[in-house]
Motif scaffolding. Structure first.
Motif, PDB file in Angstrom:
ATOM      1  N   GLN A  19       0.841  -1.214   0.000  1.00  0.00           N
ATOM      2  CA  GLN A  19       0.000   0.000   0.000  1.00  0.00           C
ATOM      3  C   GLN A  19       0.866   1.250   0.000  1.00  0.00           C
ATOM      4  O   GLN A  19       0.584   2.204  -0.731  1.00  0.00           O
ATOM      5  N   SER A  22       2.261   1.577  -3.463  1.00  0.00           N
ATOM      6  CA  SER A  22       1.254   2.010  -4.437  1.00  0.00           C
ATOM      7  C   SER A  22       1.010   3.508  -4.326  1.00  0.00           C
ATOM      8  O   SER A  22       0.849   4.201  -5.325  1.00  0.00           O
ATOM      9  N   ARG A  23       0.992   4.014  -3.086  1.00  0.00           N
ATOM     10  CA  ARG A  23       0.779   5.461  -2.908  1.00  0.00           C
ATOM     11  C   ARG A  23       1.968   6.241  -3.456  1.00  0.00           C
ATOM     12  O   ARG A  23       1.800   7.269  -4.120  1.00  0.00           O
ATOM     13  N   GLU A  26       1.682   6.347  -7.288  1.00  0.00           N
ATOM     14  CA  GLU A  26       0.425   6.762  -7.944  1.00  0.00           C
ATOM     15  C   GLU A  26       0.610   7.914  -8.937  1.00  0.00           C
ATOM     16  O   GLU A  26       0.078   7.871 -10.045  1.00  0.00           O
ATOM     17  N   SER A  51      -2.598  -5.300  -2.524  1.00  0.00           N
ATOM     18  CA  SER A  51      -3.526  -4.691  -1.576  1.00  0.00           C
ATOM     19  C   SER A  51      -4.044  -3.326  -2.030  1.00  0.00           C
ATOM     20  O   SER A  51      -4.901  -2.746  -1.370  1.00  0.00           O
ATOM     21  N   MET A  52      -3.519  -2.823  -3.163  1.00  0.00           N
ATOM     22  CA  MET A  52      -4.015  -1.527  -3.674  1.00  0.00           C
ATOM     23  C   MET A  52      -3.725  -1.352  -5.161  1.00  0.00           C
ATOM     24  O   MET A  52      -4.621  -1.074  -5.950  1.00  0.00           O
ATOM     25  N   ARG A  56      -7.273   2.601  -7.455  1.00  0.00           N
ATOM     26  CA  ARG A  56      -7.842   3.950  -7.334  1.00  0.00           C
ATOM     27  C   ARG A  56      -7.624   4.750  -8.623  1.00  0.00           C
ATOM     28  O   ARG A  56      -8.522   5.431  -9.112  1.00  0.00           O
ATOM     29  N   ALA A  80      -7.489  -7.122   1.766  1.00  0.00           N
ATOM     30  CA  ALA A  80      -6.983  -5.763   2.043  1.00  0.00           C
ATOM     31  C   ALA A  80      -7.405  -4.807   0.924  1.00  0.00           C
ATOM     32  O   ALA A  80      -7.772  -3.654   1.186  1.00  0.00           O
ATOM     33  N   ALA A  81      -7.367  -5.304  -0.320  1.00  0.00           N
ATOM     34  CA  ALA A  81      -7.787  -4.467  -1.452  1.00  0.00           C
ATOM     35  C   ALA A  81      -9.272  -4.115  -1.320  1.00  0.00           C
ATOM     36  O   ALA A  81      -9.685  -2.986  -1.596  1.00  0.00           O
ATOM     37  N   PHE A  84      -9.715  -1.408   1.112  1.00  0.00           N
ATOM     38  CA  PHE A  84      -9.288  -0.142   0.492  1.00  0.00           C
ATOM     39  C   PHE A  84     -10.377   0.402  -0.442  1.00  0.00           C
ATOM     40  O   PHE A  84     -10.740   1.580  -0.373  1.00  0.00           O
ATOM     41  N   GLU A  88     -12.449   3.825   0.161  1.00  0.00           N
ATOM     42  CA  GLU A  88     -12.322   4.906  -0.827  1.00  0.00           C
ATOM     43  C   GLU A  88     -13.631   5.163  -1.574  1.00  0.00           C
ATOM     44  O   GLU A  88     -13.746   6.166  -2.271  1.00  0.00           O
TER      45      GLU A  88
END
Ligand SMILES: C[S@@+](CC[C@H](N)C(=O)[O-])C[C@H]1O[C@@H](n2cnc3c(N)ncnc32)[C@H](O)[C@@H]1O
Length: 277
Positions: A19, A22-23, A26, A51-52, A56, A80-81, A84, A88
């Motif tokens: 996660q 991924s952030r 992004e 998990s992400m 998004r 976990a995804a 998320f 979101e």
């Protein structure tokens, strides 16, 4: 039955690591999607989304009339995804258990197939590529992201993590050792270097871009080599003497504790191209 040969599977830290990662990436993903074009209304898949992943980003890109499928072989990743996606509020995202080596997704059904950091750890590029291509509709776009570790460095230099560039021929430290561990476990840590050829071999004219990020002192992503080292501890000890490894890890911790030390990430190599219509 699905197959989970992912070498970091089962480590609690892996969900959080993915996660954070991924952030961090992004904005780079958003820039790549801008280059690919308008995705409104598209059907897209993020293969091995973890998990992400890109969930998004893709949700925004396809908009309310589009559909995003996120797949993974690991139920804890998908759980976990799901959390998320719910947190979101991403109503156009569906999560599906699917093995990239035995995919049950509808062939030729996606306008965009994306996979990030999937060939590097799994190391079965030709089979993975075959699945990605099968999922793409004619005229659809395949986008892959893999890493090249050669830019991964610290300033001032942190020799236990990676020896400074230009000081002798042999690059050593924890980061090159991690690449060796990935290779030993069946991964392909150098796969980014051949991405363009892989597209051409599939009859797709490739495009490429790359990103490196500067991480300020204290940024949690600076600790990535140590997070990997914890998850791969047994493998690392099969490659080097345990006492040497302990000394390297202790020194790496001291290097990262320096409040003035910042860093550059590995290079994120992004390749993409359109399957012929
Ligand atoms: C390095 S992580 C990358 C996750 C995500 N793509 C990202 O960039 O954040 C690799 C992911 O591949 C998943 N994976 C491993 N084997 C797989 C398989 N056979 N089919 C689908 N996904 C798989 C793992 O569970 C993990 O979530």
């Amino acid at each position: 039955m699905t197959e989970n040969t992912y070498l970091l599977a089962g480590h609690d830290s892996e969900l959080a690591r993915l996660q954070l990662q991924s952030r961090v990436w992004e904005p780079a993903g958003r820039r790549l999607l801008d280059r690919i074009g308008d995705g409104q209304g598209a059907q897209v898949v993020d293969v091995g989304c973890g998990s992400m992943g890109w969930l998004r980003l893709l949700s925004e890109w396809v908009g309310p009339d589009g559909e995003v499928v996120g797949t993974d072989v690991d139920e804890s990743m998908l759980a976990a995804a799901k959390t998320f996606v719910d947190d979101e509020g991403l109503p156009n995202v569906t999560l599906v258990t699917d093995d990239v080596f035995a995919s049950e997704l509808e062939p030729s059904s996606f306008d965009l197939v994306h996979a990030r950091f999937l060939i590097g750890p799994l190391g079965r590029g030709p089979e993975q590529m075959a699945t990605h291509l099968r999922l793409l509709r004619p005229g659809g776009t395949l986008a892959l992201e893999e890493l090249d570790s050669r830019s991964w460095t610290f300033l001032p230099p942190a020799p236990a993590l990676v020896s400074p560039l230009g000081h002798g021929d042999k690059v050593d430290g924890l980061i090159p050792l991690l690449s060796e561990a990935f290779r030993k476990a069946g991964g392909d840590p150098d796969c980014a270097t051949t991405q363009l050829e892989v597209f051409r071999d599939a009859g797709i004219e490739p495009h490429a871009r790359a990103e490196v990020q500067a991480l300020p002192p204290g940024h949690p992503y600076l600790r990535l080599p140590l997070v990997f080292a914890t998850a791969l501890d047994g493998l690392l000890r099969s490659l080097v003497d345990g006492d040497d490894l302990d000394r390297t890890l202790a020194q790496a911790e001291r290097e990262l504790a320096d409040p003035g030390r910042w860093g550059l990430t590995f290079t994120l190599v992004q390749t993409w191209g359109q399957r012929q219509a």
